[in-house]
Scaffold this motif. Structure first.
Motif, PDB file in Angstrom:
ATOM      1  N   MET A   1       0.037 -57.255 -55.413  1.00  0.00           N
ATOM      2  CA  MET A   1       0.121 -55.802 -55.600  1.00  0.00           C
ATOM      3  C   MET A   1      -1.264 -55.201 -55.706  1.00  0.00           C
ATOM      4  SD  MET A   1       2.073 -53.652 -58.641  1.00  0.00           S
ATOM      5  CE  MET A   1       0.837 -54.120 -59.857  1.00  0.00           C
ATOM      6  N   LYS A   2      -1.432 -54.053 -55.091  1.00  0.00           N
ATOM      7  CA  LYS A   2      -2.724 -53.383 -55.160  1.00  0.00           C
ATOM      8  C   LYS A   2      -2.973 -52.823 -56.545  1.00  0.00           C
ATOM      9  CE  LYS A   2      -2.611 -51.831 -50.336  1.00  0.00           C
ATOM     10  NZ  LYS A   2      -2.607 -50.642 -49.464  1.00  0.00           N
ATOM     11  N   ASP A   3      -4.225 -52.734 -56.909  1.00  0.00           N
ATOM     12  CA  ASP A   3      -4.592 -52.104 -58.174  1.00  0.00           C
ATOM     13  C   ASP A   3      -4.593 -50.597 -57.967  1.00  0.00           C
ATOM     14  OD1 ASP A   3      -5.588 -51.233 -60.542  1.00  0.00           O
ATOM     15  OD2 ASP A   3      -7.445 -52.400 -60.471  1.00  0.00           O
ATOM     16  N   LYS A   4      -3.670 -49.917 -58.687  1.00  0.00           N
ATOM     17  CA  LYS A   4      -3.546 -48.470 -58.486  1.00  0.00           C
ATOM     18  C   LYS A   4      -4.799 -47.721 -58.890  1.00  0.00           C
ATOM     19  CE  LYS A   4      -1.299 -47.734 -62.993  1.00  0.00           C
ATOM     20  NZ  LYS A   4      -1.214 -49.118 -63.373  1.00  0.00           N
ATOM     21  N   ARG A   5      -5.607 -48.348 -59.747  1.00  0.00           N
ATOM     22  CA  ARG A   5      -6.833 -47.676 -60.177  1.00  0.00           C
ATOM     23  C   ARG A   5      -7.878 -47.637 -59.078  1.00  0.00           C
ATOM     24  NH1 ARG A   5      -7.676 -51.222 -65.461  1.00  0.00           N
ATOM     25  NH2 ARG A   5      -7.109 -52.745 -63.858  1.00  0.00           N
ATOM     26  N   SER A   6      -7.685 -48.469 -58.055  1.00  0.00           N
ATOM     27  CA  SER A   6      -8.649 -48.492 -56.957  1.00  0.00           C
ATOM     28  C   SER A   6      -8.364 -47.419 -55.921  1.00  0.00           C
ATOM     29  CB  SER A   6      -8.615 -49.870 -56.282  1.00  0.00           C
ATOM     30  OG  SER A   6      -7.347 -50.086 -55.660  1.00  0.00           O
ATOM     31  N   ILE A   7      -7.232 -46.741 -56.083  1.00  0.00           N
ATOM     32  CA  ILE A   7      -6.858 -45.712 -55.129  1.00  0.00           C
ATOM     33  C   ILE A   7      -7.438 -44.376 -55.576  1.00  0.00           C
ATOM     34  CG2 ILE A   7      -4.922 -44.482 -54.073  1.00  0.00           C
ATOM     35  CD1 ILE A   7      -3.241 -46.960 -54.480  1.00  0.00           C
ATOM     36  N   LYS A   8      -8.195 -43.772 -54.736  1.00  0.00           N
ATOM     37  CA  LYS A   8      -8.777 -42.479 -55.061  1.00  0.00           C
ATOM     38  C   LYS A   8      -7.720 -41.396 -54.880  1.00  0.00           C
ATOM     39  CE  LYS A   8     -12.577 -39.347 -53.984  1.00  0.00           C
ATOM     40  NZ  LYS A   8     -13.753 -39.106 -53.109  1.00  0.00           N
ATOM     41  N   GLN A   9      -7.352 -40.752 -55.954  1.00  0.00           N
ATOM     42  CA  GLN A   9      -6.304 -39.762 -55.915  1.00  0.00           C
ATOM     43  C   GLN A   9      -6.923 -38.384 -55.686  1.00  0.00           C
ATOM     44  OE1 GLN A   9      -4.027 -40.109 -59.474  1.00  0.00           O
ATOM     45  NE2 GLN A   9      -3.517 -42.247 -59.141  1.00  0.00           N
ATOM     46  N   ASP A  10      -6.474 -37.686 -54.640  1.00  0.00           N
ATOM     47  CA  ASP A  10      -7.003 -36.358 -54.376  1.00  0.00           C
ATOM     48  C   ASP A  10      -6.190 -35.333 -55.150  1.00  0.00           C
ATOM     49  OD1 ASP A  10      -4.631 -35.807 -52.967  1.00  0.00           O
ATOM     50  OD2 ASP A  10      -5.479 -36.580 -51.107  1.00  0.00           O
ATOM     51  N   LEU A  11      -6.560 -34.068 -54.984  1.00  0.00           N
ATOM     52  CA  LEU A  11      -5.936 -33.005 -55.754  1.00  0.00           C
ATOM     53  C   LEU A  11      -4.472 -32.792 -55.398  1.00  0.00           C
ATOM     54  CD1 LEU A  11      -8.838 -30.386 -55.723  1.00  0.00           C
ATOM     55  CD2 LEU A  11      -8.191 -31.933 -57.567  1.00  0.00           C
ATOM     56  N   TRP A  12      -4.040 -33.284 -54.223  1.00  0.00           N
ATOM     57  CA  TRP A  12      -2.667 -33.094 -53.789  1.00  0.00           C
ATOM     58  C   TRP A  12      -1.870 -34.392 -53.825  1.00  0.00           C
ATOM     59  CZ3 TRP A  12      -1.076 -28.266 -53.537  1.00  0.00           C
ATOM     60  CH2 TRP A  12      -2.019 -27.257 -53.316  1.00  0.00           C
ATOM     61  N   TYR A  13      -2.364 -35.388 -54.534  1.00  0.00           N
ATOM     62  CA  TYR A  13      -1.670 -36.673 -54.619  1.00  0.00           C
ATOM     63  C   TYR A  13      -0.323 -36.501 -55.322  1.00  0.00           C
ATOM     64  CZ  TYR A  13      -0.939 -41.647 -55.642  1.00  0.00           C
ATOM     65  OH  TYR A  13      -0.433 -42.923 -55.726  1.00  0.00           O
ATOM     66  N   PHE A  14       0.737 -37.073 -54.736  1.00  0.00           N
ATOM     67  CA  PHE A  14       2.087 -36.944 -55.295  1.00  0.00           C
ATOM     68  C   PHE A  14       2.238 -37.656 -56.633  1.00  0.00           C
ATOM     69  CE2 PHE A  14       3.203 -34.999 -51.513  1.00  0.00           C
ATOM     70  CZ  PHE A  14       4.557 -34.741 -51.399  1.00  0.00           C
ATOM     71  N   GLY A  15       1.417 -38.646 -56.860  1.00  0.00           N
ATOM     72  CA  GLY A  15       1.639 -39.513 -58.001  1.00  0.00           C
ATOM     73  C   GLY A  15       2.493 -40.695 -57.592  1.00  0.00           C
ATOM     74  N   ASP A  16       2.735 -41.614 -58.518  1.00  0.00           N
ATOM     75  CA  ASP A  16       3.580 -42.769 -58.230  1.00  0.00           C
ATOM     76  C   ASP A  16       4.299 -43.167 -59.500  1.00  0.00           C
ATOM     77  OD1 ASP A  16       1.865 -44.791 -59.696  1.00  0.00           O
ATOM     78  OD2 ASP A  16       0.423 -44.129 -58.193  1.00  0.00           O
ATOM     79  N   TYR A  17       5.128 -44.188 -59.395  1.00  0.00           N
ATOM     80  CA  TYR A  17       5.912 -44.646 -60.537  1.00  0.00           C
ATOM     81  C   TYR A  17       5.299 -45.870 -61.210  1.00  0.00           C
ATOM     82  CZ  TYR A  17       9.520 -41.444 -58.918  1.00  0.00           C
ATOM     83  OH  TYR A  17      10.219 -40.317 -58.549  1.00  0.00           O
ATOM     84  N   MET A  18       4.002 -46.064 -60.966  1.00  0.00           N
ATOM     85  CA  MET A  18       3.278 -47.149 -61.606  1.00  0.00           C
ATOM     86  C   MET A  18       2.264 -46.629 -62.615  1.00  0.00           C
ATOM     87  SD  MET A  18       4.452 -49.986 -60.367  1.00  0.00           S
ATOM     88  CE  MET A  18       3.164 -51.176 -60.697  1.00  0.00           C
ATOM     89  N   GLY A  19       2.360 -45.374 -62.968  1.00  0.00           N
ATOM     90  CA  GLY A  19       1.450 -44.779 -63.938  1.00  0.00           C
ATOM     91  C   GLY A  19       0.351 -43.959 -63.318  1.00  0.00           C
ATOM     92  N   GLY A  20       0.324 -43.836 -61.989  1.00  0.00           N
ATOM     93  CA  GLY A  20      -0.691 -43.024 -61.335  1.00  0.00           C
ATOM     94  C   GLY A  20      -0.441 -41.534 -61.540  1.00  0.00           C
ATOM     95  N   PHE A  21      -1.473 -40.807 -61.899  1.00  0.00           N
ATOM     96  CA  PHE A  21      -1.346 -39.381 -62.159  1.00  0.00           C
ATOM     97  C   PHE A  21      -1.228 -38.610 -60.853  1.00  0.00           C
ATOM     98  CE2 PHE A  21      -3.354 -38.875 -66.628  1.00  0.00           C
ATOM     99  CZ  PHE A  21      -2.577 -39.905 -67.091  1.00  0.00           C
ATOM    100  N   SER A  22      -0.459 -37.533 -60.881  1.00  0.00           N
ATOM    101  CA  SER A  22      -0.414 -36.616 -59.743  1.00  0.00           C
ATOM    102  C   SER A  22      -1.703 -35.813 -59.690  1.00  0.00           C
ATOM    103  CB  SER A  22       0.779 -35.672 -59.870  1.00  0.00           C
ATOM    104  OG  SER A  22       1.991 -36.385 -59.961  1.00  0.00           O
ATOM    105  N   GLY A  23      -2.024 -35.317 -58.489  1.00  0.00           N
ATOM    106  CA  GLY A  23      -3.205 -34.485 -58.343  1.00  0.00           C
ATOM    107  C   GLY A  23      -3.049 -33.158 -59.063  1.00  0.00           C
ATOM    108  N   THR A  24      -4.166 -32.573 -59.462  1.00  0.00           N
ATOM    109  CA  THR A  24      -4.139 -31.334 -60.239  1.00  0.00           C
ATOM    110  C   THR A  24      -3.410 -30.214 -59.503  1.00  0.00           C
ATOM    111  OG1 THR A  24      -6.215 -31.927 -61.312  1.00  0.00           O
ATOM    112  CG2 THR A  24      -5.556 -29.623 -61.411  1.00  0.00           C
ATOM    113  N   ASN A  25      -3.737 -29.998 -58.248  1.00  0.00           N
ATOM    114  CA  ASN A  25      -3.096 -28.917 -57.493  1.00  0.00           C
ATOM    115  C   ASN A  25      -1.608 -29.180 -57.303  1.00  0.00           C
ATOM    116  OD1 ASN A  25      -5.581 -27.726 -57.316  1.00  0.00           O
ATOM    117  ND2 ASN A  25      -5.926 -28.227 -55.163  1.00  0.00           N
TER     118      ASN A  25
END
Length: 251
Positions: free
Chosen positions: A1-25
């Motif tokens: 499994m990929k490390d979700k922390r290595s994924i650069k989340q942009d302002l329009w990121y949907f988020g995920d169900y592994m604890g990744g935050f959605s983008g601000t916008n």
């Protein structure tokens, strides 16, 4: 499994169900959708609106929110699955995450009309979804702050609340004994007296129920002063804990 922390989340990121935050916008759109949903539910309980609201405006709002929730759910599932490198066996794993189940349940209730949107179970589910969205967004600090204030030093929070509960119940007993025979509708039992004692001890004071005797008025005023002290202690403790949270998180 990929490390979700290595994924650069942009302002329009949907988020995920592994604890990744959605983008601000993207979060702004989510908050707007939730606000529209709750407003539409509140509006649907009104009985004096023009017929066009029930035929067009409210159903159309529900349809727009359904489309957004479907896109949000599918987007988060896709992002979660991508963290597993799109392995087929993990597609089911992605859908069985707790947040995914809550989102799917919310979506099913909204689409199927199994229960009215204004019913308590459905509104509770929507509010749970709001809290989860807050926790996995930029507003997470609000929940963590409240959690710290309530649970980090329980004595500072629950002592004034316990004292206020004692004052409230004691006043209810006294008002039952003093005013029970003169106003049995409002003070005929301790349970009936609790409404007056609560609004008096918490300094709300609606004025819909008042004692008639001099002794009843004197005692209720005295207990109201104790209530003010309890509220003041609680307020001071909350301010102190809020300052402590800022100090600890800034270190």
């Amino acid at each position: 499994m990929k490390d979700k922390r290595s994924i650069k989340q942009d302002l329009w990121y949907f988020g995920d169900y592994m604890g990744g935050f959605s983008g601000t916008n993207y979060n702004y759109i989510v908050y707007l959708s939730i606000a529209l949903l709750l407003f539409a539910i509140a509006l649907s309980t009104e009985t004096g609106l023009e017929p066009v609201f029930y035929r067009l405006y409210i159903p159309y709002t529900y349809e727009l929110i359904e489309i957004f929730f479907i896109a949000d759910y599918v987007g988060k599932i896709a992002n979660t699955w991508s963290l597993y490198s799109y392995k087929p066996v993990h597609l089911l794993t992605s859908t069985l995450k707790l947040r995914a189940i809550v989102d799917l349940s919310t979506l099913l209730f909204l689409i199927t009309d199994f229960l009215p949107n204004s019913s308590l179970p459905v509104i509770s589910l929507y509010l749970l979804k709001v809290l989860i969205l807050f926790y996995f967004s930029d507003l997470r600090d609000i929940i963590l702050r409240v959690k710290y204030i309530v649970f980090s030093h329980p004595a500072k929070t629950f002592f004034p609340l316990t004292l206020l509960a004692i004052v409230t119940y004691s006043l209810a007993v006294i008002m039952y004994l003093v005013e029970g025979q003169m106003d049995p509708d409002h003070f005929g039992s301790i349970l009936k007296s609790l409404w007056f004692s609560f609004v008096s001890a918490t300094t709300i004071g609606y004025g819909d129920v008042t004692p008639t005797s001099f002794l009843g008025r004197f005692l209720s005023s005295t207990f109201a002063l104790f209530g003010i002290i309890c509220i003041a202690i609680l307020t001071a403790n909350i301010i102190d804990l809020n300052a402590r949270y800022d100090e600890e998180t800034s270190d």
